[in-house]
Design an enzyme around this catalytic site. Structure first.
Site, PDB file in Angstrom:
ATOM      1  N   ARG A  80      -5.611  39.331 -47.786  1.00  0.00           N
ATOM      2  CA  ARG A  80      -4.819  39.265 -49.019  1.00  0.00           C
ATOM      3  C   ARG A  80      -5.691  39.185 -50.283  1.00  0.00           C
ATOM      4  O   ARG A  80      -5.313  38.556 -51.268  1.00  0.00           O
ATOM      5  CB  ARG A  80      -3.868  38.047 -49.002  1.00  0.00           C
TER       6      ARG A  80
ATOM      7  N   SER B 231       6.296  36.636 -49.319  1.00  0.00           N
ATOM      8  CA  SER B 231       5.575  35.408 -48.957  1.00  0.00           C
ATOM      9  C   SER B 231       5.095  34.745 -50.236  1.00  0.00           C
ATOM     10  O   SER B 231       4.347  35.348 -51.002  1.00  0.00           O
ATOM     11  CB  SER B 231       4.350  35.730 -48.103  1.00  0.00           C
TER      12      SER B 231
ATOM     13  N   GLU C  15       0.573  32.945 -53.194  1.00  0.00           N
ATOM     14  CA  GLU C  15       0.173  34.332 -52.970  1.00  0.00           C
ATOM     15  C   GLU C  15       0.396  35.240 -54.193  1.00  0.00           C
ATOM     16  O   GLU C  15      -0.512  35.979 -54.568  1.00  0.00           O
ATOM     17  CB  GLU C  15       0.909  34.880 -51.740  1.00  0.00           C
TER      18      GLU C  15
HETATM   19  N1  EPU Z   1       6.544  30.386 -38.822  1.00  0.00           N
HETATM   20  C1  EPU Z   1       7.235  29.217 -38.672  1.00  0.00           C
HETATM   21  N2  EPU Z   1       8.188  28.884 -39.580  1.00  0.00           N
HETATM   22  C2  EPU Z   1       8.482  29.676 -40.622  1.00  0.00           C
HETATM   23  C3  EPU Z   1       7.770  30.904 -40.814  1.00  0.00           C
HETATM   24  C4  EPU Z   1       6.794  31.232 -39.881  1.00  0.00           C
HETATM   25  O1  EPU Z   1       7.005  28.451 -37.737  1.00  0.00           O
HETATM   26  O2  EPU Z   1       9.373  29.318 -41.378  1.00  0.00           O
HETATM   27  C5  EPU Z   1       5.533  30.763 -37.837  1.00  0.00           C
HETATM   28  C6  EPU Z   1       6.044  31.872 -36.944  1.00  0.00           C
HETATM   29  O3  EPU Z   1       6.726  31.387 -35.839  1.00  0.00           O
HETATM   30  C7  EPU Z   1       4.769  32.573 -36.537  1.00  0.00           C
HETATM   31  C8  EPU Z   1       3.831  32.285 -37.665  1.00  0.00           C
HETATM   32  O4  EPU Z   1       4.429  31.286 -38.479  1.00  0.00           O
HETATM   33  O5  EPU Z   1       4.232  32.056 -35.380  1.00  0.00           O
HETATM   34  C9  EPU Z   1       3.505  33.522 -38.468  1.00  0.00           C
HETATM   35  O6  EPU Z   1       4.710  34.142 -38.869  1.00  0.00           O
HETATM   36  P1  EPU Z   1       4.792  35.744 -38.981  1.00  0.00           P
HETATM   37  O7  EPU Z   1       3.790  36.343 -38.123  1.00  0.00           O
HETATM   38  O8  EPU Z   1       6.196  36.135 -38.823  1.00  0.00           O
HETATM   39  O9  EPU Z   1       4.408  36.088 -40.440  1.00  0.00           O
HETATM   40  P2  EPU Z   1       3.976  35.224 -41.686  1.00  0.00           P
HETATM   41  O10 EPU Z   1       2.675  34.564 -41.441  1.00  0.00           O
HETATM   42  O11 EPU Z   1       5.148  34.411 -42.049  1.00  0.00           O
HETATM   43  C10 EPU Z   1       2.715  37.281 -42.717  1.00  0.00           C
HETATM   44  C11 EPU Z   1       2.601  37.936 -44.068  1.00  0.00           C
HETATM   45  C12 EPU Z   1       3.836  38.770 -44.383  1.00  0.00           C
HETATM   46  C13 EPU Z   1       3.978  39.798 -43.281  1.00  0.00           C
HETATM   47  C14 EPU Z   1       4.080  39.080 -41.930  1.00  0.00           C
HETATM   48  C15 EPU Z   1       4.133  40.019 -40.767  1.00  0.00           C
HETATM   49  C16 EPU Z   1       1.199  36.563 -45.466  1.00  0.00           C
HETATM   50  C17 EPU Z   1       1.135  35.584 -46.582  1.00  0.00           C
HETATM   51  N3  EPU Z   1       2.413  36.942 -45.095  1.00  0.00           N
HETATM   52  O12 EPU Z   1       3.790  36.361 -42.787  1.00  0.00           O
HETATM   53  O13 EPU Z   1       3.624  39.435 -45.609  1.00  0.00           O
HETATM   54  O14 EPU Z   1       5.113  40.609 -43.495  1.00  0.00           O
HETATM   55  O15 EPU Z   1       2.918  38.244 -41.737  1.00  0.00           O
HETATM   56  O16 EPU Z   1       2.907  40.626 -40.576  1.00  0.00           O
HETATM   57  O17 EPU Z   1       0.157  36.986 -44.965  1.00  0.00           O
HETATM   58  C18 EPU Z   1       3.962  39.179 -47.974  1.00  0.00           C
HETATM   59  O18 EPU Z   1       2.740  39.105 -48.106  1.00  0.00           O
HETATM   60  O19 EPU Z   1       4.737  39.111 -48.977  1.00  0.00           O
HETATM   61  C19 EPU Z   1       4.539  39.286 -46.643  1.00  0.00           C
HETATM   62  C20 EPU Z   1       5.836  39.272 -46.453  1.00  0.00           C
END
Ligand code: EPU
Length: 341
Positions: free
Chosen positions: A165, A239, A335
């Site tokens: 990022r 995010s 972010e």
């Molecule tokens: N999780 C939780 N609770 C929550 C949200 C997430 O426990 O409320 C846990 C999930 O269970 C999972 C882990 O956190 O094990 C990671 O979640 P996930 O892989 O779904 O994605 P994320 O980390 O929430 C990132 C990016 C998103 C991108 C997704 C999918 C960042 C800051 N965010 O989110 O990007 O779409 O992975 O690849 O890196 C963005 O940057 O605006 C964005 C949406």
């Protein structure tokens, strides 16, 4: 060139907050971007470059300068060989339309980055990524107006210093370059596993085992629609926090106290902790403060329900950061970028 005055920035950021820009203009070509920039500098005005406003916050004081909205269009195949096709895309193109087009051309490399809001030119700034792909993996080079030298420049992938990022465009060179086009090299092969965990689970659950660019795009669109609010309907910036990168020793300590914590190892040995998990476990998912809601389907997303201004968002943000810090001793970072001089 049509320069407008006193334009509310809340209409140009998907969080829908923030005061007015003193001046506001669209740039339809690199030459127009240069002319607008020069003009502003002659009048000693700060300049801010705006894409789709989906990863951007505007403050209540607005912006006492010129906001240039990037509207440069274009989609061109510039090279084609046995295995790859290279495309050059105008910075003002809508990112998801670019993905849609490459998918319909049976090209791989950005299909998992489907349905991300914003423009193509904004994608390299925070090294946009989703579901196992990030733009750093396909971006060959980009063209930009270098405001420091008053000249057009080509930056190669390695010049951009991409990491999670992050890039020079939001790091030490912030404000220097106005990105006018990006060049991506995409593959003619079908997408191949291993896929990102949540994507693979979705594919398995839906009995999808023949992977094409289109099946991956459709899967990602469905997963995202479930977890991320549509910014045209619900005010949000995707995010709101980065996932947190912590030292291995800190990670071990955390794991002892919270055995169910999820972490991913980074190439450098540090660990990435999902900030959404931290916020959820701190008990904040679904909570509302100062008109800002921690989205009930994904704690990483903040939704503007009834904030009266940026100040409300800032207050809610501080509460969330403090609660997570007090619970886990991890400082989560915002972010989205902010419109500042
Ligand atoms: N999780 C939780 N609770 C929550 C949200 C997430 O426990 O409320 C846990 C999930 O269970 C999972 C882990 O956190 O094990 C990671 O979640 P996930 O892989 O779904 O994605 P994320 O980390 O929430 C990132 C990016 C998103 C991108 C997704 C999918 C960042 C800051 N965010 O989110 O990007 O779409 O992975 O690849 O890196 C963005 O940057 O605006 C964005 C949406």
């Amino acid at each position: 060139m049509d320069i407008r005055t006193n334009i509310p920035l809340k209409n140009f950021t998907t969080m829908r907050l923030g005061g007015p820009a003193r001046f506001f203009a669209d740039a339809h070509s690199p030459a127009e971007a240069q002319a607008l920039y020069r003009n502003a500098k002659q009048q000693q005005l700060p300049v801010f470059i705006l894409g789709g406003g989906s990863n951007l916050l505007a403050r209540d004081e607005g912006f006492d300068g010129l906001v240039i909205r990037m509207r440069i269009l274009g989609f061109e195949v510039i090279a084609d060989d046995l295995n790859t096709t290279t495309i050059k895309v105008g910075a003002g193109e809508i990112w998801d339309s670019v993905v849609e087009r490459t998918v319909s051309m049976n090209l791989s490399g950005i299909e998992a980055m489907s349905a991300i809001p914003g423009t193509a030119g904004a994608a390299p700034v925070q090294n946009v990524g989703a579901y196992g792909q990030e733009i750093a993996e396909t971006l060959i080079s980009l063209e930009a107006y270098d405001t420091q030298n008053d000249a057009f420049a080509v930056l190669q992938n390695e010049d951009c210093n991409f990491s999670y990022r992050h890039s020079i465009f939001r790091g030490d060179q912030q404000g220097r370059y106005i990105i006018t086009s990006i060049t991506l090299q995409l593959s003619k092969s079908l997408p191949a596993p291993p896929f990102y965990d949540t994507l693979q689970s979705y594919l398995d659950a839906n009995n999808i085992s023949f992977y094409t660019q289109q099946t991956i795009r459709d899967a990602v669109k469905t997963i995202r629609a479930e977890k991320l609010p549509d910014p045209t309907v619900i005010a949000n910036s995707g995010s709101f926090f980065k996932n947190s990168i912590i030292d291995a020793w800190r990670a071990n300590e955390l794991r002892q106290n919270f055995p169910d914590i999820k972490m991913f190892e980074m190439a450098d040995g540090r660990m990435k902790v999902p900030s959404g998990w931290l916020i959820e476990k701190a008990g904040l998912k679904g909570s509302v403060s100062h008109g800002i809601r921690v989205y009930e389907k994904n704690a990483l997303v903040l939704v503007n329900e009834a904030a009266t201004g940026y100040q409300d968002l800032a207050a809610a943000r501080e509460e969330i950061i403090s609660k997570v810090r007090d619970t886990f001793q991890v400082i989560i970072e915002q972010e989205p970028l902010e419109i500042t001089a």
